[in-house]
Design an enzyme around this catalytic site. Sequence first.
Site, PDB file in Angstrom:
ATOM      1  N   ASP A  40      20.261   3.463   8.271  1.00  0.00           N
ATOM      2  CA  ASP A  40      21.674   3.243   8.609  1.00  0.00           C
ATOM      3  C   ASP A  40      21.846   1.771   8.989  1.00  0.00           C
ATOM      4  O   ASP A  40      20.958   0.958   8.726  1.00  0.00           O
ATOM      5  CB  ASP A  40      22.131   4.221   9.712  1.00  0.00           C
ATOM      6  CG  ASP A  40      21.465   3.955  11.041  1.00  0.00           C
ATOM      7  OD1 ASP A  40      20.730   2.952  11.165  1.00  0.00           O
ATOM      8  OD2 ASP A  40      21.685   4.760  11.971  1.00  0.00           O
TER       9      ASP A  40
ATOM     10  N   ASN B 160      13.243   4.366   4.711  1.00  0.00           N
ATOM     11  CA  ASN B 160      12.317   3.357   5.213  1.00  0.00           C
ATOM     12  C   ASN B 160      11.149   4.059   5.896  1.00  0.00           C
ATOM     13  O   ASN B 160      11.290   5.187   6.387  1.00  0.00           O
ATOM     14  CB  ASN B 160      13.033   2.458   6.235  1.00  0.00           C
ATOM     15  CG  ASN B 160      12.140   1.367   6.766  1.00  0.00           C
ATOM     16  OD1 ASN B 160      11.376   0.734   6.026  1.00  0.00           O
ATOM     17  ND2 ASN B 160      12.200   1.129   8.071  1.00  0.00           N
TER      18      ASN B 160
ATOM     19  N   HIS C 293       8.400   3.400   9.083  1.00  0.00           N
ATOM     20  CA  HIS C 293       8.200   2.552  10.253  1.00  0.00           C
ATOM     21  C   HIS C 293       6.915   2.997  10.965  1.00  0.00           C
ATOM     22  O   HIS C 293       6.715   4.197  11.173  1.00  0.00           O
ATOM     23  CB  HIS C 293       9.403   2.681  11.196  1.00  0.00           C
ATOM     24  CG  HIS C 293       9.268   1.840  12.421  1.00  0.00           C
ATOM     25  ND1 HIS C 293       9.434   0.473  12.386  1.00  0.00           N
ATOM     26  CD2 HIS C 293       8.964   2.153  13.702  1.00  0.00           C
ATOM     27  CE1 HIS C 293       9.235  -0.012  13.603  1.00  0.00           C
ATOM     28  NE2 HIS C 293       8.953   0.979  14.420  1.00  0.00           N
TER      29      HIS C 293
ATOM     30  N   VAL D 278      18.706  -1.188  13.254  1.00  0.00           N
ATOM     31  CA  VAL D 278      17.313  -1.489  12.910  1.00  0.00           C
ATOM     32  C   VAL D 278      16.446  -0.306  13.342  1.00  0.00           C
ATOM     33  O   VAL D 278      16.320  -0.026  14.539  1.00  0.00           O
ATOM     34  CB  VAL D 278      16.847  -2.792  13.606  1.00  0.00           C
ATOM     35  CG1 VAL D 278      15.367  -3.047  13.337  1.00  0.00           C
ATOM     36  CG2 VAL D 278      17.674  -3.970  13.119  1.00  0.00           C
ATOM     37  N   ASP D 279      15.917   0.429  12.362  1.00  0.00           N
ATOM     38  CA  ASP D 279      15.030   1.581  12.605  1.00  0.00           C
ATOM     39  C   ASP D 279      15.726   2.692  13.395  1.00  0.00           C
ATOM     40  O   ASP D 279      15.098   3.356  14.232  1.00  0.00           O
ATOM     41  CB  ASP D 279      13.755   1.118  13.353  1.00  0.00           C
ATOM     42  CG  ASP D 279      13.002   0.046  12.581  1.00  0.00           C
ATOM     43  OD1 ASP D 279      12.958   0.128  11.340  1.00  0.00           O
ATOM     44  OD2 ASP D 279      12.468  -0.876  13.223  1.00  0.00           O
TER      45      ASP D 279
ATOM     46  N   SER E 180       0.835  -1.208   0.000  1.00  0.00           N
ATOM     47  CA  SER E 180       0.000   0.000   0.000  1.00  0.00           C
ATOM     48  C   SER E 180       0.871   1.261   0.000  1.00  0.00           C
ATOM     49  O   SER E 180       0.499   2.275  -0.588  1.00  0.00           O
ATOM     50  CB  SER E 180      -0.984  -0.005   1.171  1.00  0.00           C
ATOM     51  OG  SER E 180      -0.326   0.139   2.398  1.00  0.00           O
TER      52      SER E 180
ATOM     53  N   MET F  11      10.860  -6.719   4.529  1.00  0.00           N
ATOM     54  CA  MET F  11      11.086  -7.350   5.826  1.00  0.00           C
ATOM     55  C   MET F  11      12.487  -7.963   5.966  1.00  0.00           C
ATOM     56  O   MET F  11      12.640  -9.035   6.541  1.00  0.00           O
ATOM     57  CB  MET F  11      10.009  -8.424   6.061  1.00  0.00           C
ATOM     58  CG  MET F  11       8.593  -7.870   6.078  1.00  0.00           C
ATOM     59  SD  MET F  11       8.359  -6.574   7.316  1.00  0.00           S
ATOM     60  CE  MET F  11       8.317  -7.579   8.791  1.00  0.00           C
TER      61      MET F  11
ATOM     62  N   VAL G 163      16.741  -6.936   6.870  1.00  0.00           N
ATOM     63  CA  VAL G 163      17.717  -5.920   7.299  1.00  0.00           C
ATOM     64  C   VAL G 163      18.842  -5.896   6.272  1.00  0.00           C
ATOM     65  O   VAL G 163      19.364  -6.953   5.897  1.00  0.00           O
ATOM     66  CB  VAL G 163      18.259  -6.257   8.705  1.00  0.00           C
ATOM     67  CG1 VAL G 163      19.340  -5.270   9.113  1.00  0.00           C
ATOM     68  CG2 VAL G 163      17.116  -6.247   9.723  1.00  0.00           C
ATOM     69  N   LEU G 164      19.188  -4.704   5.800  1.00  0.00           N
ATOM     70  CA  LEU G 164      20.203  -4.590   4.739  1.00  0.00           C
ATOM     71  C   LEU G 164      21.614  -4.559   5.329  1.00  0.00           C
ATOM     72  O   LEU G 164      21.838  -4.053   6.426  1.00  0.00           O
ATOM     73  CB  LEU G 164      19.938  -3.327   3.922  1.00  0.00           C
ATOM     74  CG  LEU G 164      18.623  -3.371   3.124  1.00  0.00           C
ATOM     75  CD1 LEU G 164      18.246  -1.986   2.642  1.00  0.00           C
ATOM     76  CD2 LEU G 164      18.736  -4.350   1.956  1.00  0.00           C
TER      77      LEU G 164
END
Length: 217
Positions: free
Chosen positions: A141, A107, A109, A144-145, A13, A90, A92-93
């Site tokens: 970065d 991103n 969140h 995570v978030d 979405s 979904m 993590v890079l």
Amino acid sequence: MIRIGVLVSGSGSNLQSIMDACAAGEIDGTVVMVISNVEGVYALERAERGGIPSRVISHADYPDREAFDAELAKALLECRVDLVCLAGFMRVLTPSFLRTFPGRVMNIHPALLPSFPGLHVRQKAIDYGVRFSGCTVHFVDEGVDTGPIIIQAVVPVYPQDTEEELKERILRLEHRIYPKAIGLFSQGRLSIDGRRVVVRGLAKDETACLINPPLGL
Ligand code: GRF
């Protein structure tokens, strides 16, 4: 005109809101590639309907994160993207992926970071009893978030909320602020200064506030 690559894993979405904002001229750019790490998700159908090329690159087909991310980066570089937008992606890079697109990965969140990073965050906000939650668009970065925050939107949280109700309330704002963040980027109005994102043209409003429960109660 920026070239945008969108990474998805689900319903898409937010991808839809980005495609719509490009079509409406609210973003000076175009989505040139949608990549999903999961087959058969609705986001891929949205891409097809919007006439946007898409690919499935399944993490399960790669021996480790490095190999998967290298393939992702290669696909995005081939499309000459200026910006990579994670929209319900979904995974993590890796640091090496992020080094390929410095300051150019965003991103969204569904909470007011730095509160409630990670997963199941709507239920966590309800359980904690916060009066407000919302959504955050940030540059990505290595954490995570944790990356520099571009824009946030706030909604009230009520003790009787279900997770689904809060999710919908937040999602409606996600669809407004993600395109806005990308629009600002496309206009060259965002710069990263350490942890802070400077938005060119942003004036202070000393009167803006939200109170829940309201003072008039
Ligand atoms: C959104 O809630 C977003 O904040 C989170 O994943 C969800 C993706 O939804 N990162 P959709 O696939 O864009 O509908």
